[in-house]
Enzyme design. Structure first.
Site, PDB file in Angstrom:
ATOM      1  N   HIS A  20       0.812  -1.212   0.000  1.00 39.29           N
ATOM      2  CA  HIS A  20       0.000   0.000   0.000  1.00 39.29           C
ATOM      3  C   HIS A  20       0.842   1.257   0.000  1.00 39.29           C
ATOM      4  O   HIS A  20       0.466   2.267  -0.599  1.00 39.29           O
ATOM      5  CB  HIS A  20      -0.938  -0.011   1.212  1.00 39.29           C
ATOM      6  CG  HIS A  20      -2.073  -0.973   1.056  1.00 39.29           C
ATOM      7  ND1 HIS A  20      -2.913  -1.285   2.090  1.00 39.29           N
ATOM      8  CD2 HIS A  20      -2.507  -1.683  -0.011  1.00 39.29           C
ATOM      9  CE1 HIS A  20      -3.827  -2.148   1.656  1.00 39.29           C
ATOM     10  NE2 HIS A  20      -3.591  -2.405   0.399  1.00 39.29           N
ATOM     11  N   ARG A  80      -6.616  -4.581 -14.391  1.00 40.41           N
ATOM     12  CA  ARG A  80      -6.403  -5.472 -13.254  1.00 40.41           C
ATOM     13  C   ARG A  80      -7.413  -5.117 -12.167  1.00 40.41           C
ATOM     14  O   ARG A  80      -7.458  -3.984 -11.718  1.00 40.41           O
ATOM     15  CB  ARG A  80      -4.976  -5.317 -12.715  1.00 40.41           C
ATOM     16  CG  ARG A  80      -3.882  -5.580 -13.739  1.00 40.41           C
ATOM     17  CD  ARG A  80      -2.513  -5.423 -13.081  1.00 40.41           C
ATOM     18  NE  ARG A  80      -1.425  -5.692 -13.984  1.00 40.41           N
ATOM     19  CZ  ARG A  80      -0.742  -4.749 -14.651  1.00 40.41           C
ATOM     20  NH1 ARG A  80      -1.074  -3.470 -14.492  1.00 40.41           N
ATOM     21  NH2 ARG A  80       0.245  -5.071 -15.454  1.00 40.41           N
ATOM     22  N   ARG A 105      -9.732  -8.127 -16.741  1.00 40.44           N
ATOM     23  CA  ARG A 105      -9.205  -9.426 -16.311  1.00 40.44           C
ATOM     24  C   ARG A 105      -9.860  -9.814 -14.989  1.00 40.44           C
ATOM     25  O   ARG A 105      -9.910  -9.011 -14.061  1.00 40.44           O
ATOM     26  CB  ARG A 105      -7.688  -9.361 -16.148  1.00 40.44           C
ATOM     27  CG  ARG A 105      -7.065 -10.712 -15.801  1.00 40.44           C
ATOM     28  CD  ARG A 105      -5.557 -10.607 -15.662  1.00 40.44           C
ATOM     29  NE  ARG A 105      -5.167  -9.819 -14.488  1.00 40.44           N
ATOM     30  CZ  ARG A 105      -3.907  -9.507 -14.183  1.00 40.44           C
ATOM     31  NH1 ARG A 105      -2.925  -9.883 -14.984  1.00 40.44           N
ATOM     32  NH2 ARG A 105      -3.623  -8.803 -13.098  1.00 40.44           N
ATOM     33  N   GLU A 112       0.274 -17.304 -19.996  1.00 42.49           N
ATOM     34  CA  GLU A 112       1.355 -17.026 -19.053  1.00 42.49           C
ATOM     35  C   GLU A 112       1.888 -18.288 -18.391  1.00 42.49           C
ATOM     36  O   GLU A 112       2.681 -18.220 -17.457  1.00 42.49           O
ATOM     37  CB  GLU A 112       0.884 -16.023 -17.985  1.00 42.49           C
ATOM     38  CG  GLU A 112      -0.452 -16.348 -17.376  1.00 42.49           C
ATOM     39  CD  GLU A 112      -1.056 -15.189 -16.607  1.00 42.49           C
ATOM     40  OE1 GLU A 112      -0.323 -14.253 -16.246  1.00 42.49           O
ATOM     41  OE2 GLU A 112      -2.272 -15.223 -16.367  1.00 42.49           O
ATOM     42  N   ASN A 148       5.300 -11.267 -17.816  1.00 40.71           N
ATOM     43  CA  ASN A 148       5.853 -11.308 -16.454  1.00 40.71           C
ATOM     44  C   ASN A 148       5.763 -12.714 -15.879  1.00 40.71           C
ATOM     45  O   ASN A 148       6.755 -13.301 -15.439  1.00 40.71           O
ATOM     46  CB  ASN A 148       5.118 -10.325 -15.548  1.00 40.71           C
ATOM     47  CG  ASN A 148       5.263  -8.884 -15.998  1.00 40.71           C
ATOM     48  OD1 ASN A 148       5.953  -8.599 -16.964  1.00 40.71           O
ATOM     49  ND2 ASN A 148       4.607  -7.990 -15.310  1.00 40.71           N
ATOM     50  N   ASP A 149       4.547 -13.267 -15.852  1.00 40.10           N
ATOM     51  CA  ASP A 149       4.380 -14.618 -15.318  1.00 40.10           C
ATOM     52  C   ASP A 149       4.946 -15.667 -16.255  1.00 40.10           C
ATOM     53  O   ASP A 149       5.475 -16.684 -15.803  1.00 40.10           O
ATOM     54  CB  ASP A 149       2.904 -14.906 -15.045  1.00 40.10           C
ATOM     55  CG  ASP A 149       2.499 -14.520 -13.629  1.00 40.10           C
ATOM     56  OD1 ASP A 149       3.389 -14.463 -12.753  1.00 40.10           O
ATOM     57  OD2 ASP A 149       1.306 -14.279 -13.392  1.00 40.10           O
ATOM     58  N   ARG A 179      10.091 -14.229  -9.110  1.00 39.46           N
ATOM     59  CA  ARG A 179      10.487 -12.856  -9.450  1.00 39.46           C
ATOM     60  C   ARG A 179      10.523 -11.935  -8.247  1.00 39.46           C
ATOM     61  O   ARG A 179      10.956 -10.795  -8.358  1.00 39.46           O
ATOM     62  CB  ARG A 179       9.580 -12.282 -10.528  1.00 39.46           C
ATOM     63  CG  ARG A 179       8.102 -12.338 -10.242  1.00 39.46           C
ATOM     64  CD  ARG A 179       7.334 -11.845 -11.453  1.00 39.46           C
ATOM     65  NE  ARG A 179       5.925 -12.173 -11.385  1.00 39.46           N
ATOM     66  CZ  ARG A 179       4.963 -11.347 -11.730  1.00 39.46           C
ATOM     67  NH1 ARG A 179       5.246 -10.152 -12.147  1.00 39.46           N
ATOM     68  NH2 ARG A 179       3.704 -11.724 -11.670  1.00 39.46           N
ATOM     69  N   CYS A 221       0.853  -7.858 -22.911  1.00 40.69           N
ATOM     70  CA  CYS A 221       0.519  -6.856 -21.893  1.00 40.69           C
ATOM     71  C   CYS A 221       1.494  -6.859 -20.719  1.00 40.69           C
ATOM     72  O   CYS A 221       1.298  -6.123 -19.754  1.00 40.69           O
ATOM     73  CB  CYS A 221      -0.899  -7.079 -21.366  1.00 40.69           C
ATOM     74  SG  CYS A 221      -1.155  -8.665 -20.547  1.00 40.69           S
TER      75      CYS A 221
END
Length: 581
Positions: free
Chosen positions: A191, A298, A334, A433, A456-457, A467, A504
């Site tokens: 956060h 997201r 998503r 992914e 990324n994944d 990661r 993406c």
């Protein structure tokens, strides 16, 4: 000169004198009162709770105004914690039954709660623990047990150096004087980092113990792009970063001119460049930077911003706001891409040794239809207001995809029978992914309307690299030849089936790697809003032949380092104004 490496939390570069906050915590000694004084302690606590509630509401209002409602909603979650009946009951028992002082009761109840979250050994829940301690500190401050934070009366520029900053402390940083900050602890998804990004404060977190090595007022450079912090830089380094800041501002101004121009190569090949967003307020930046739409929305923050799971109506109102703001441009929503370990109501009974390989994303949604169905209902309802598409994350098997579509069809039937406005004909896609999905893509393409590669994944799973683990971070590279070959395979399969494909992940927002993607045949990129002008500049500065030639050369290379060095060199030759380092 001391240069340290941490985790990039909020982009940008800041230079200023260090303001070092005391890294030593506080301790409230055990103390009790006479039985006839317990009611007075309860009244003191009630007054402190009211005071903190007022402060949190102010934080929520001001942060929402500066960085959007969903960043401000962090403080709504703090308000919920403040009024949590379980915590209130335990505080009351300690004060009225055990006759503990309000100070000591607060310190023990909140400390115990925070420690229970930390013991779950999950980075997201560890960040939640910091939220608990944030509320604890504010209560103790109002009770007079600890002094106010030293950030209240700044009158000159500063780079804040701390062991950790809570979301409340971050939100209250005086942006007139605080240029950036760095912390020993924290992660990019916490956060505190989210608030920093919303307020556009360059930040680096998770550096590790270093405060004892730092002198107050020494000059500090915070490089939020590279995750670097440089203390007492020499004159050459200082001049280089000052020059970098000037060039960044100049480039940003020039790129604004591209906003309304198409993402078209110099030889006339049209690409689509969309935006990735997490919060509704980011829609304005997407439009300001000329996005063709939103390629990845997201939805996780709806779950992380509160201890309660969002209702169907909360989903719907948020989606509707974004869809209407886009004015007809497409948006890909998503579905939930979290693990059970990150959802407060489900965390206690869902401990997993390796959550990245566990019950998460589409697996979690299919296992918990009471979680999945409200989101799907909201998406279909929001589709009435614009071009909405839905995408399922972490799909590994055909069975998962078919089951997800079946649930969506059932939800559409329910909405129809209830007479609730919705659309049941929206386009449905999946994230690619997982290596298994790449291998079976020839089968998947016949059952989806579009594909999106999450590099990324895909890199994480293909290379067997966590990661988030700094011990193996150097192995996590989306430019690794193995990952590049997977991307090429996906493009070839999608083209044969005439199914639209986008990328993406982080790979698409890296200007040098974008050259490679274009050369491999990718025609749809989705990037963070801030990256839109840069990627559009790359596209408009090169020819398709340039990119295809670069991709052919990359396919002969054997290491990620060689790929990146080559692509950076090609970018410097083709679009030299973008190479600022």
């Amino acid at each position: 000169m001391l240069e340290l490496q941490g985790i990039p939390a909020s982009p940008g570069v800041a230079i200023g004198p260090a303001l070092v906050l005391d890294s030593v915590g506080y301790r409230i000694e055990r103390s009790t009162v006479a039985a006839d004084q317990a009611a007075n302690e309860a009244a003191r606590l009630a007054a402190a709770v009211d005071g903190v509630a007022s402060d949190l509401k102010n934080n929520q209002r001001e942060t929402s105004g500066a960085a959007g409602n969903h960043t401000g909603d962090i403080f709504a979650a703090h308000l919920q914690m403040l009024s949590d009946p379980r915590l209130a009951s335990e505080l009351s028992e300690r004060i009225l039954v055990r006759h503990q002082t309000a100070d000591y009761a607060v310190s023990r109840v909140f400390y115990t709660f925070a420690n229970s979250l930390k013991r779950l050994r999950n980075p997201i829940l560890s960040e939640r623990a910091q939220d608990v301690l944030d509320v604890q500190r504010q209560l103790l401050t109002h009770l007079g047990a600890i002094a106010d934070a030293p950030l209240a009366n700044l009158d000159s520029d500063a780079i804040v150096i701390a062991n950790n900053l809570t979301p409340s402390e971050t939100a209250n940083l005086d942006r007139e004087f605080v240029r950036g900050f760095c912390t020993e602890t924290g992660g990019s998804g916490g956060h505190t980092a989210i608030v920093a990004k919303g307020l556009e404060l360059p930040a680096v977190v998770g550096i590790g113990p270093f405060i004892d090595q730092i002198d107050s007022h020494c000059t500090v450079i915070v490089d939020g792009d590279q995750g670097k912090v440089i203390f007492a830089p020499d004159q050459e380094t200082l001049s280089r970063y000052r020059d970098l800041m000037v060039r960044r501002r100049t480039l940003s101004k020039r790129l604004e001119e591209l906003r309304d121009l198409p993402a078209e190569t110099a030889d006339g090949v049209r690409l689509t460049v969309s935006a990735n967003i997490e919060f509704p307020h980011e829609t304005a930046a997407c439009l300001a930077n000329g996005a063709d739409g939103i390629g990845l929305y997201r939805t996780e923050f709806l779950y992380l911003a509160s201890d309660d799971e969002p209702s169907e109506e909360e989903h719907y109102q948020v989606y509707r706001r974004v869809v209407e703001a886009l004015g007809g441009r497409p948006i890909v929503i998503r579905t939930l891409d979290l693990g059970a370990d990150k959802i407060a109501k489900r965390a206690a009974n869902q401990s997993e040794n390796n959550p990245f390989l566990g019950l998460r994303s589409i697996r979690l949604s299919l296992r918990n239809l009471e979680l999945f169905r409200p989101q799907l209902r909201a998406i279909l309802r929001a589709a009435v207001h614009g071009d909405v598409r839905v995408m399922f994350p972490l799909v590994t098997t055909l069975g998962e995809l078919r089951q997800a579509r079946m649930v969506m069809n059932t939800v559409a039937d329910d909405l129809e029978s209830e007479g609730i406005p919705h659309r049941s004909d929206i386009k449905t896609g999946m994230m690619v992914e997982v290596p298994a999905a790449v291998t079976m893509l020839e089968s998947f393409v016949h059952e989806v309307d579009f594909l999106s590669i999450g590099t990324n994944d895909l890199a994480q799973y293909a290379l067997a690299v966590d990661r988030t683990n700094p011990l193996v971070a150097e192995l996590y590279q989306s430019s690794d030849p193995a990952v590049v070959r997977m991307v090429r395979h996906c493009v070839e399969v999608a083209n044969r089936a005439e199914v639209p494909l986008s990328v993406c992940g982080e790979m698409s927002s890296n200007p040098a790697r974008a050259l490679l993607l274009i050369g491999l045949g990718v025609r749809n990129l989705s990037v963070p809003p801030s990256s839109l002008p840069i990627i559009k500049k790359v596209i408009r500065s090169v020819t398709l032949a340039d990119c295809q030639e670069a991709a052919a050369r990359v396919m002969k290379l054997e290491a990620a380092r060689d790929v990146d060095m080559f692509l950076t060199d090609r970018l410097e030759c083709m679009v030299p104004e973008l190479v600022l380092s």
